[in-house]
Design a protein around this motif. Structure first.
Motif, PDB file in Angstrom:
ATOM      1  N   TYR A   1     -38.352  48.862  14.676  1.00  0.00           N
ATOM      2  CA  TYR A   1     -39.488  49.274  15.581  1.00  0.00           C
ATOM      3  C   TYR A   1     -40.655  48.441  15.504  1.00  0.00           C
ATOM      4  O   TYR A   1     -41.696  48.033  16.179  1.00  0.00           O
ATOM      5  N   LEU A   2     -40.702  47.652  14.505  1.00  0.00           N
ATOM      6  CA  LEU A   2     -42.303  46.691  14.014  1.00  0.00           C
ATOM      7  C   LEU A   2     -41.789  45.759  15.206  1.00  0.00           C
ATOM      8  O   LEU A   2     -42.669  45.170  16.154  1.00  0.00           O
ATOM      9  N   ALA A   3     -40.533  45.532  15.489  1.00  0.00           N
ATOM     10  CA  ALA A   3     -40.203  44.152  16.719  1.00  0.00           C
ATOM     11  C   ALA A   3     -40.049  44.629  17.837  1.00  0.00           C
ATOM     12  O   ALA A   3     -40.911  44.094  18.379  1.00  0.00           O
ATOM     13  N   CYS A   4     -40.022  45.359  18.230  1.00  0.00           N
ATOM     14  CA  CYS A   4     -40.517  46.513  19.633  1.00  0.00           C
ATOM     15  C   CYS A   4     -42.156  46.616  19.717  1.00  0.00           C
ATOM     16  O   CYS A   4     -42.578  45.845  21.138  1.00  0.00           O
ATOM     17  N   LEU A   5     -42.658  46.672  18.845  1.00  0.00           N
ATOM     18  CA  LEU A   5     -44.237  46.368  18.940  1.00  0.00           C
ATOM     19  C   LEU A   5     -44.556  44.675  19.134  1.00  0.00           C
ATOM     20  O   LEU A   5     -45.696  44.822  20.019  1.00  0.00           O
ATOM     21  N   LEU A   6     -44.377  44.706  18.369  1.00  0.00           N
ATOM     22  CA  LEU A   6     -44.932  42.744  18.457  1.00  0.00           C
ATOM     23  C   LEU A   6     -44.107  41.713  20.327  1.00  0.00           C
ATOM     24  O   LEU A   6     -44.540  41.321  19.591  1.00  0.00           O
ATOM     25  N   LYS A   7     -43.104  42.341  20.095  1.00  0.00           N
ATOM     26  CA  LYS A   7     -42.214  42.068  21.314  1.00  0.00           C
ATOM     27  C   LYS A   7     -43.149  42.784  22.575  1.00  0.00           C
ATOM     28  O   LYS A   7     -42.340  43.582  23.593  1.00  0.00           O
ATOM     29  N   SER A   8     -44.025  42.488  23.271  1.00  0.00           N
ATOM     30  CA  SER A   8     -44.681  43.548  23.610  1.00  0.00           C
ATOM     31  C   SER A   8     -46.668  42.679  24.154  1.00  0.00           C
ATOM     32  O   SER A   8     -46.980  41.914  23.971  1.00  0.00           O
ATOM     33  N   ASP A   9     -46.309  43.120  25.995  1.00  0.00           N
ATOM     34  CA  ASP A   9     -47.860  42.043  26.320  1.00  0.00           C
ATOM     35  C   ASP A   9     -48.952  42.622  25.800  1.00  0.00           C
ATOM     36  O   ASP A   9     -49.739  41.255  25.961  1.00  0.00           O
TER      37      ASP A   9
ATOM     38  N   GLY B   1     -52.220  30.759  18.532  1.00  0.00           N
ATOM     39  CA  GLY B   1     -53.227  32.133  17.651  1.00  0.00           C
ATOM     40  C   GLY B   1     -53.628  32.563  15.744  1.00  0.00           C
ATOM     41  O   GLY B   1     -53.243  31.268  15.596  1.00  0.00           O
ATOM     42  N   ASP B   2     -54.779  32.850  15.540  1.00  0.00           N
ATOM     43  CA  ASP B   2     -55.391  32.723  14.918  1.00  0.00           C
ATOM     44  C   ASP B   2     -54.991  34.501  13.857  1.00  0.00           C
ATOM     45  O   ASP B   2     -54.699  35.329  14.664  1.00  0.00           O
ATOM     46  N   ILE B   3     -54.128  33.018  13.218  1.00  0.00           N
ATOM     47  CA  ILE B   3     -53.739  34.460  11.917  1.00  0.00           C
ATOM     48  C   ILE B   3     -54.270  35.544  11.265  1.00  0.00           C
ATOM     49  O   ILE B   3     -53.824  36.673  11.647  1.00  0.00           O
ATOM     50  N   SER B   4     -55.157  35.062  10.903  1.00  0.00           N
ATOM     51  CA  SER B   4     -55.990  36.342  10.211  1.00  0.00           C
ATOM     52  C   SER B   4     -56.551  37.264  11.562  1.00  0.00           C
ATOM     53  O   SER B   4     -56.257  38.524  10.897  1.00  0.00           O
ATOM     54  N   LEU B   5     -56.763  37.104  12.754  1.00  0.00           N
ATOM     55  CA  LEU B   5     -56.435  38.253  13.827  1.00  0.00           C
ATOM     56  C   LEU B   5     -55.919  39.171  13.856  1.00  0.00           C
ATOM     57  O   LEU B   5     -55.293  40.621  14.154  1.00  0.00           O
ATOM     58  N   MET B   6     -54.467  38.116  13.799  1.00  0.00           N
ATOM     59  CA  MET B   6     -53.202  38.711  14.595  1.00  0.00           C
ATOM     60  C   MET B   6     -52.716  39.894  12.608  1.00  0.00           C
ATOM     61  O   MET B   6     -51.969  40.956  13.400  1.00  0.00           O
ATOM     62  N   GLN B   7     -52.988  39.420  11.532  1.00  0.00           N
ATOM     63  CA  GLN B   7     -52.691  40.789  10.902  1.00  0.00           C
ATOM     64  C   GLN B   7     -53.852  41.862  10.793  1.00  0.00           C
ATOM     65  O   GLN B   7     -53.677  42.764  10.597  1.00  0.00           O
ATOM     66  N   GLU B   8     -54.967  41.878  11.522  1.00  0.00           N
ATOM     67  CA  GLU B   8     -55.487  42.806  12.228  1.00  0.00           C
ATOM     68  C   GLU B   8     -55.000  43.242  13.041  1.00  0.00           C
ATOM     69  O   GLU B   8     -56.408  44.588  13.486  1.00  0.00           O
ATOM     70  N   TYR B   9     -53.852  43.202  13.752  1.00  0.00           N
ATOM     71  CA  TYR B   9     -53.825  44.396  14.622  1.00  0.00           C
ATOM     72  C   TYR B   9     -52.963  45.506  14.417  1.00  0.00           C
ATOM     73  O   TYR B   9     -52.595  45.999  13.772  1.00  0.00           O
ATOM     74  N   PRO B  10     -53.641  46.398  15.120  1.00  0.00           N
ATOM     75  CA  PRO B  10     -53.761  47.779  14.903  1.00  0.00           C
ATOM     76  C   PRO B  10     -52.370  48.494  15.567  1.00  0.00           C
ATOM     77  O   PRO B  10     -52.095  47.813  16.627  1.00  0.00           O
ATOM     78  N   LEU B  11     -51.584  49.497  14.801  1.00  0.00           N
ATOM     79  CA  LEU B  11     -50.231  49.519  14.962  1.00  0.00           C
ATOM     80  C   LEU B  11     -51.037  51.448  14.639  1.00  0.00           C
ATOM     81  O   LEU B  11     -51.223  51.684  14.100  1.00  0.00           O
ATOM     82  N   ALA B  12     -49.792  52.005  15.923  1.00  0.00           N
ATOM     83  CA  ALA B  12     -49.935  52.966  15.160  1.00  0.00           C
ATOM     84  C   ALA B  12     -47.881  53.496  14.905  1.00  0.00           C
ATOM     85  O   ALA B  12     -47.421  53.502  15.669  1.00  0.00           O
TER      86      ALA B  12
END
Length: 424
Positions: free
Chosen positions: A336-344, A362-373
């Motif tokens: 499921y996580l792979a589906c979320l991240l392999k997205s536009d 990419g900024d890894i610290s910003l990447m870590q803040e990516y919002p998920l549901a």
């Protein structure tokens, strides 16, 4: 014993009049192809005007700019995308069968590109060499893109910006058969291109369908429920909101180079773009260590994120320092996580914080803040299975497309005599 001059003369005679390795049955006894120069078989012109600001979809005159030869058109142009409102008196207009070769570009091999226009009265922009041949333009276009490509590249000049002038092209040696054989080769390669176009359309349709489905299966920003839900989960309640770093680990563990091979080493070079998986690495780093990854980790190339180089790993191995390795925690299914991240959507988010112009990272610290549901695990698995089945179809279509392209490339190598042999 012959002297050196006689040896050279003998070689020249032996090199004259070549035939291809592969020939249609009706031409087996048609004799040798004839060696000429491009100046012998075409009149040369230069395109005129049509800057990027001159392109106007409300215009009446179709137009082709040199940059579009790299991004839009292949060997044969049957339909023109752009238009302009510029008056015809300010333009250079095509005649059916014209062959276009860019006169400027970024690299010498890229500038060795030809397209045959099968339309009259198309405005041909500046930075275009226009060849008006007395031979079959489609045949000539395929030949210039195939057996002549390397020799054209040798004639280009410059480093940062590469130029290719008519005077250089005129000197290019080519080998041509009779008109009927030219037409047969043109028809053969054109039919393969039609199949390639159809497969590419199928692939694009599948990708578009998947993108639309993902927009329905995941909640939009600010929402806690998706627009489309599988029947068994319609009363399962709202999804949880979290950040990527809360449900995954960004792996820092190292693995020594002694434990790596070309098969289990992954770098930004061998992760394929557009979520295409990985290929075997061409080399290992000379020293240092790599980031250890495990099966079902998610690997993200952090150089030029817009290339969409993200891989859901199928094995253990080591990754270069420019590859981010993400491992899901128990709260989220790895698929499921792979589906979320392999997205536009994820790529767009990363690009907003990317730093650098030519090689953005990419900024890894910003990447870590990516919002998920996140829904429940069973619903995560259902969504992941649905999207994974679509991914399999996309992969199959991509493989079909690659096979067709490889078949075409192999045919072109067989259907045209090698120019470097003729010029040897």
């Amino acid at each position: 014993m012959s002297n050196k001059a006689e040896d050279v003369a003998m070689t020249a005679v032996e090199k004259r009049g070549w035939v291809p390795k592969l020939r249609f049955p009706e031409f087996q006894d048609a004799g040798e192809w004839e060696e000429k120069t491009l100046d012998d078989i075409a009149v040369f012109f230069k395109g005129k005007g049509v800057s990027k600001s001159d392109v106007d979809l409300q215009g009446e005159t179709p137009c082709i700019r040199y940059g579009e030869l790299y991004t839009i058109y292949d060997e044969v142009v049957r339909t023109v995308i752009s238009k302009t409102k510029l008056p015809s008196s300010e333009l250079f207009l095509s005649q059916k069968n014209d062959v276009l070769v860019p006169s400027s570009g970024e690299t010498k091999i890229d500038i060795a590109k030809a397209s045959c226009v099968l339309l009259d009265d198309v405005a041909l922009g500046g930075d275009l060499n226009v060849l008006r041949p007395n031979e079959n333009g489609i045949f000539l276009s395929y030949m210039l893109n195939g057996s002549c490509k390397t020799e054209i590249a040798k004639k280009a000049q410059g480093d940062t910006v590469v130029h290719l002038y008519a005077g250089q092209l005129k000197q290019l040696d080519v080998i041509v058969p009779k008109e009927s054989e030219q037409q047969k080769i043109a028809d053969c390669l054109s039919s393969i291109d039609e199949l390639i176009t159809l497969e590419a359309q199928k692939l694009d349709t599948l990708k578009t369908h998947k993108k639309g489905l993902m927009q329905q299966l995941f909640p939009t920003e600010g929402e806690t429920l998706p627009k489309l839900r599988f029947p068994e989960f319609r009363d399962a309640g709202e999804w949880d909101e979290c950040k990527l770093v809360e449900v995954s680990d960004f792996i820092k563990e190292r693995v020594s180079l002694e434990q790596l091979t070309l098969v289990n080493y992954v770098s930004t070079e061998n992760i394929l773009p557009d979520y295409g998986g990985v290929t075997t690495a061409s080399k290992l780093p000379p020293s240092g260590a790599a980031t250890r990854f495990k099966k079902d980790d998610i690997l993200i190339s952090n150089i030029r994120p817009y290339l969409k180089k993200i891989w859901f790993s199928s094995k253990d191995g080591g990754a270069s320092n420019d590859v981010v390795v993400i491992r899901s925690k128990t709260k989220v299914s790895n698929k499921y996580l792979a589906c979320l991240l392999k997205s536009d959507e994820f790529i767009s988010y990363v690009m907003k914080g990317a730093k650098g112009v030519k090689m953005p990272r990419g900024d890894i610290s910003l990447m870590q803040e990516y919002p998920l549901a996140l829904p429940s695990h069973p619903e995560q698995q259902k969504i992941a299975d649905c999207l994974s089945s679509l991914d399999e179809l996309v992969t199959l279509e991509a493989q079909k497309l690659d096979t067709l392209k490889a078949h075409k490339k192999g045919l072109m190598q067989q259907l045209f005599p090698a120019l470097d042999e003729v010029q040897g």
